[in-house]
Enzyme design. Structure first.
Site, PDB file in Angstrom:
ATOM      1  N   LYS A  98      35.653  29.872  29.995  1.00  0.00           N
ATOM      2  CA  LYS A  98      34.968  30.627  31.048  1.00  0.00           C
ATOM      3  C   LYS A  98      34.780  32.086  30.628  1.00  0.00           C
ATOM      4  O   LYS A  98      35.684  32.686  30.050  1.00  0.00           O
ATOM      5  CB  LYS A  98      35.787  30.567  32.342  1.00  0.00           C
ATOM      6  CG  LYS A  98      35.145  31.237  33.547  1.00  0.00           C
ATOM      7  CD  LYS A  98      35.986  30.962  34.792  1.00  0.00           C
ATOM      8  CE  LYS A  98      35.361  31.598  36.039  1.00  0.00           C
ATOM      9  NZ  LYS A  98      35.534  33.060  36.068  1.00  0.00           N
TER      10      LYS A  98
ATOM     11  N   SER B 201      44.027  29.506  39.903  1.00  0.00           N
ATOM     12  CA  SER B 201      44.158  30.695  39.071  1.00  0.00           C
ATOM     13  C   SER B 201      45.580  30.868  38.557  1.00  0.00           C
ATOM     14  O   SER B 201      46.549  30.525  39.241  1.00  0.00           O
ATOM     15  CB  SER B 201      43.761  31.933  39.882  1.00  0.00           C
ATOM     16  OG  SER B 201      44.089  33.119  39.198  1.00  0.00           O
TER      17      SER B 201
ATOM     18  N   HIS C 238      32.301  37.035  35.481  1.00  0.00           N
ATOM     19  CA  HIS C 238      33.445  37.262  36.366  1.00  0.00           C
ATOM     20  C   HIS C 238      32.997  37.856  37.704  1.00  0.00           C
ATOM     21  O   HIS C 238      33.663  38.700  38.292  1.00  0.00           O
ATOM     22  CB  HIS C 238      34.476  38.188  35.700  1.00  0.00           C
ATOM     23  CG  HIS C 238      35.889  37.824  36.019  1.00  0.00           C
ATOM     24  ND1 HIS C 238      36.640  36.960  35.257  1.00  0.00           N
ATOM     25  CD2 HIS C 238      36.714  38.216  37.022  1.00  0.00           C
ATOM     26  CE1 HIS C 238      37.844  36.840  35.762  1.00  0.00           C
ATOM     27  NE2 HIS C 238      37.917  37.583  36.845  1.00  0.00           N
TER      28      HIS C 238
END
Length: 388
Positions: free
Chosen positions: A260, A110, A284
């Site tokens: 994404k 991330s 998410h």
């Protein structure tokens, strides 16, 4: 008997994580946006599908391997990008990357990781590493992150589009969750009630000589006061990014790109037009906007729209090997896991993540054998909606 030997499922790991983490930290992982309808639907909607077995088939040898964006993975699974993993267990991102490398699957780091991309690269230099990017207001910093990721062996860029701002997460507001964790009477009680987590967290902070931090922003972001995650996202992320901006970043990266946060088939087409090699069907984890479709319910129409022009990865709600089988049946080539991985991490570090991966591997392998398939592509079309 080891403490993980009686762990039978991902939900068992979740319960262990709940007992180990302070409530506000566990809730930050576990809860979704709003009333949590989408958070729950992500798992519950898998139950709407039925898998059709075939018998009389030689299933003595089964192959779970899958090529994902040109590289072989031991199974159709990717460890999803999860921010602040180092908060849940010391060196959380490093341990996650090591677990992925040990099991032969991709790991995605991330933007908002505690450990920097360089630290991860030093720990697992030869692994299959992806870097997840948020669109930042500081364009120079964003460009430098792309350069650093390339230089440190991150092969795939994963651009997350569903966080122009952070969604409203009721439980984080109720808990007063901040970064770093602010100790008020209620959180102090939580922390004191979780001595193992507290000791490990304090020991790690002393070693790093600082409170929780974002490694990829070192020198660019100093958390001098307590902030909510929503405040940090608003400070860092650019809500004006559009498909032209996305296209520019894809061209700058000049390597495999995953988009994404796709739920609409039209967005899937736009992602491919912009140059994406794969899309991640994701909401998410139900953490952004409540009342949106579950990822698995959105998958069939997106698979139809993409029609082989890009690989499809299913994210959000995967807690069983049968979930993976259903996703592959409906058109995905692989799945991502976020919470399922974090529950393992919070339970027992790298060993806990390995347990989570092994549970999903065994369940998928069992599913294949009992469905009468020996290779993943044979799962295509084996799932159908249960209309009864």
């Amino acid at each position: 008997m080891t403490k993980l030997q009686r762990i039978a499922s991902i939900s068992d790991l979740r319960e262990r994580a709940r007992k180990r983490l302070p409530r506000s930290v566990f809730d930050f992982i576990d809860d979704g946006a709003g009333a949590g309808h989408t958070r729950r639907a992500n798992q519950q909607d898998f139950e709407k599908y039925t898998l059709l077995p075939r018998v009389g088939v030689d299933v003595s040898k089964r192959d779970l391997s899958q090529r994902i964006l040109g590289v072989s993975s031991s199974m159709p699974l990717i460890l999803a990008p999860t921010g602040l993993s180092g908060l849940y267990y010391p060196k959380g991102e490093i341990l996650t990357a090591k677990a992925a490398h040990q099991t032969g699957i991709p790991f995605c780091l991330s933007t908002n990781s505690v450990a920097s991309m360089e630290t991860i690269s030093d720990a697992v230099p030869s692994s299959e590493k992806w870097f997840q990017l948020y669109f930042l207001k500081d364009k120079g910093l964003m460009s430098s992150m792309l350069t650093r990721a390339k230089e440190n062996g991150y092969r795939v860029l994963c651009i997350t589009l569903d966080v122009p701002i952070q969604g409203k997460r009721d439980q984080d507001i109720r808990n007063g969750f901040t970064i770093p964790l602010k100790l008020n009477p209620s959180t102090l009680i939580e922390v004191l009630a979780r001595p193992n987590w507290t000791w490990n967290f304090l020991k790690d902070a002393l070693i790093r000589k600082q409170k929780i931090s974002f490694g990829n922003f070192e020198g660019h972001l100093k958390i001098s006061k307590y902030k909510t995650n929503a405040q940090l996202i608003a400070e860092l992320c650019d809500a004006s990014a559009d498909w032209d901006t996305i296209r520019e970043v894809i061209e700058e990266w000049s390597g495999p790109v995953v988009i994404k946060g796709i739920l609409d088939p039209e967005d899937a087409k736009l992602a491919i037009q912009a140059g994406a090699h794969a899309i991640v069907v994701s909401n998410h984890g139900g953490r952004q906007l409540d009342q949106v479709p579950s990822s698995i319910s959105a998958l069939p129409k997106i698979a139809e729209a993409v029609a082989g022009h890009a690989e499809i990865i299913l994210d959000s709600g995967v807690t069983r090997g049968t979930d993976i089988a259903i996703a592959l049946s409906l058109g995905a080539s692989a799945c991502m896991i976020g919470r399922s991985c974090l529950w393992g991490l919070a339970t027992d570090g790298q060993t806990g993540i390995l347990k989570a991966i092994e549970i999903l591997r065994q369940e998928l392998d069992t599913s294949m054998a009992l469905l009468g398939v020996t290779e993943l592509h044979q799962l295509k079309g084996r799932a159908c909606l249960n209309l009864s």
